[in-house]
Motif scaffolding. Sequence first.
Motif, PDB file in Angstrom:
ATOM      1  N   GLY A 163      -7.199  11.248  -1.150  1.00  0.00           N
ATOM      2  CA  GLY A 163      -6.424  11.546  -2.358  1.00  0.00           C
ATOM      3  C   GLY A 163      -6.823  10.680  -3.534  1.00  0.00           C
ATOM      4  O   GLY A 163      -6.950  11.161  -4.670  1.00  0.00           O
ATOM      5  N   LEU A 164      -7.032   9.398  -3.283  1.00  0.00           N
ATOM      6  CA  LEU A 164      -7.398   8.479  -4.369  1.00  0.00           C
ATOM      7  C   LEU A 164      -8.810   8.763  -4.887  1.00  0.00           C
ATOM      8  O   LEU A 164      -9.059   8.681  -6.096  1.00  0.00           O
ATOM      9  CB  LEU A 164      -7.254   7.034  -3.902  1.00  0.00           C
ATOM     10  N   ALA A 178       0.837  -1.206   0.000  1.00  0.00           N
ATOM     11  CA  ALA A 178       0.000   0.000   0.000  1.00  0.00           C
ATOM     12  C   ALA A 178       0.867   1.249   0.000  1.00  0.00           C
ATOM     13  O   ALA A 178       0.583   2.215  -0.724  1.00  0.00           O
ATOM     14  CB  ALA A 178      -0.935  -0.005   1.214  1.00  0.00           C
ATOM     15  N   THR A 179       1.937   1.232   0.786  1.00  0.00           N
ATOM     16  CA  THR A 179       2.850   2.375   0.847  1.00  0.00           C
ATOM     17  C   THR A 179       3.467   2.645  -0.521  1.00  0.00           C
ATOM     18  O   THR A 179       3.498   3.793  -0.992  1.00  0.00           O
ATOM     19  CB  THR A 179       3.969   2.109   1.876  1.00  0.00           C
ATOM     20  N   VAL A 180       3.938   1.598  -1.167  1.00  0.00           N
ATOM     21  CA  VAL A 180       4.574   1.754  -2.482  1.00  0.00           C
ATOM     22  C   VAL A 180       3.555   2.217  -3.524  1.00  0.00           C
ATOM     23  O   VAL A 180       3.845   3.110  -4.333  1.00  0.00           O
ATOM     24  CB  VAL A 180       5.264   0.441  -2.911  1.00  0.00           C
ATOM     25  N   LEU A 181       2.373   1.636  -3.521  1.00  0.00           N
ATOM     26  CA  LEU A 181       1.353   2.039  -4.491  1.00  0.00           C
ATOM     27  C   LEU A 181       0.929   3.493  -4.293  1.00  0.00           C
ATOM     28  O   LEU A 181       0.864   4.265  -5.256  1.00  0.00           O
ATOM     29  CB  LEU A 181       0.134   1.119  -4.400  1.00  0.00           C
ATOM     30  N   VAL A 182       0.638   3.882  -3.058  1.00  0.00           N
ATOM     31  CA  VAL A 182       0.236   5.258  -2.789  1.00  0.00           C
ATOM     32  C   VAL A 182       1.378   6.212  -3.149  1.00  0.00           C
ATOM     33  O   VAL A 182       1.161   7.256  -3.772  1.00  0.00           O
ATOM     34  CB  VAL A 182      -0.215   5.439  -1.320  1.00  0.00           C
ATOM     35  N   LEU A 213      -7.366   0.490  -8.150  1.00  0.00           N
ATOM     36  CA  LEU A 213      -6.627  -0.662  -7.624  1.00  0.00           C
ATOM     37  C   LEU A 213      -5.890  -0.286  -6.337  1.00  0.00           C
ATOM     38  O   LEU A 213      -5.904  -1.029  -5.355  1.00  0.00           O
ATOM     39  CB  LEU A 213      -5.633  -1.176  -8.661  1.00  0.00           C
ATOM     40  N   THR A 214      -5.278   0.869  -6.343  1.00  0.00           N
ATOM     41  CA  THR A 214      -4.561   1.326  -5.148  1.00  0.00           C
ATOM     42  C   THR A 214      -5.531   1.495  -3.986  1.00  0.00           C
ATOM     43  O   THR A 214      -5.233   1.111  -2.848  1.00  0.00           O
ATOM     44  CB  THR A 214      -3.806   2.640  -5.437  1.00  0.00           C
ATOM     45  N   ALA A 228      -3.289   6.812   7.760  1.00  0.00           N
ATOM     46  CA  ALA A 228      -2.747   6.655   6.405  1.00  0.00           C
ATOM     47  C   ALA A 228      -3.850   6.227   5.447  1.00  0.00           C
ATOM     48  O   ALA A 228      -3.955   6.738   4.332  1.00  0.00           O
ATOM     49  CB  ALA A 228      -1.619   5.622   6.410  1.00  0.00           C
ATOM     50  N   ARG A 229      -4.679   5.309   5.905  1.00  0.00           N
ATOM     51  CA  ARG A 229      -5.772   4.808   5.070  1.00  0.00           C
ATOM     52  C   ARG A 229      -6.766   5.930   4.765  1.00  0.00           C
ATOM     53  O   ARG A 229      -7.206   6.083   3.620  1.00  0.00           O
ATOM     54  CB  ARG A 229      -6.467   3.651   5.798  1.00  0.00           C
TER      55      ARG A 229
END
Length: 174
Positions: free
Chosen positions: A117-118, A18-22, A160-161, A110-111
């Motif tokens: 943002g998403l 999740a960290t990498v995708l965001v 997806l993210t 974070a979520r």
Amino acid sequence: MTVRNAGARTARPLAAAATVLVGTVALYMALVAFGNITDFGTNQEFVRHVLAMDTTFKDEDLMWRSIDSARVQDIAYIAIIGWETVAALVLIVATVQWAIGLRSGEFGRARRVATHGLLMLLLLFGAGFIAVGGEWFAMWQSADWNGLDAATRNFLVAGLTLVVVHLPAGDSTR
């Protein structure tokens, strides 16, 4: 033998994903906004042509939708850049929150931030480019100024993210 926080340890790969995708989406949006600010004219032309509908089939039943005012077109473009910039900043903050969560095991904030943002990106690319640009302004009819493929790609990556962000990552704040 004591197992310390085994649930958090097994959730680390998912939280790292999740960290990498965001972070990747944040970087992409930051670069998109930066590019639109520093090379204003390129995508300004894109927005102008889409709103003017000057490269569509020019069907009389649709052309009443066109916006020919350069001022209105530029306001729309500046609004898009502003939206992209804010979304990028929100996602950068979310990435930092995910990184902090990797240490603490708490991912609730974070979520939430990533979700905001998403969702901004889903609105921009789904409602803005696919629905309004693609259908209302018939962008799909243009061979030269059709951004539907890029918008769909961005919409799907953000979606997806968002799904990965909402998978259980071992925190107690769910």
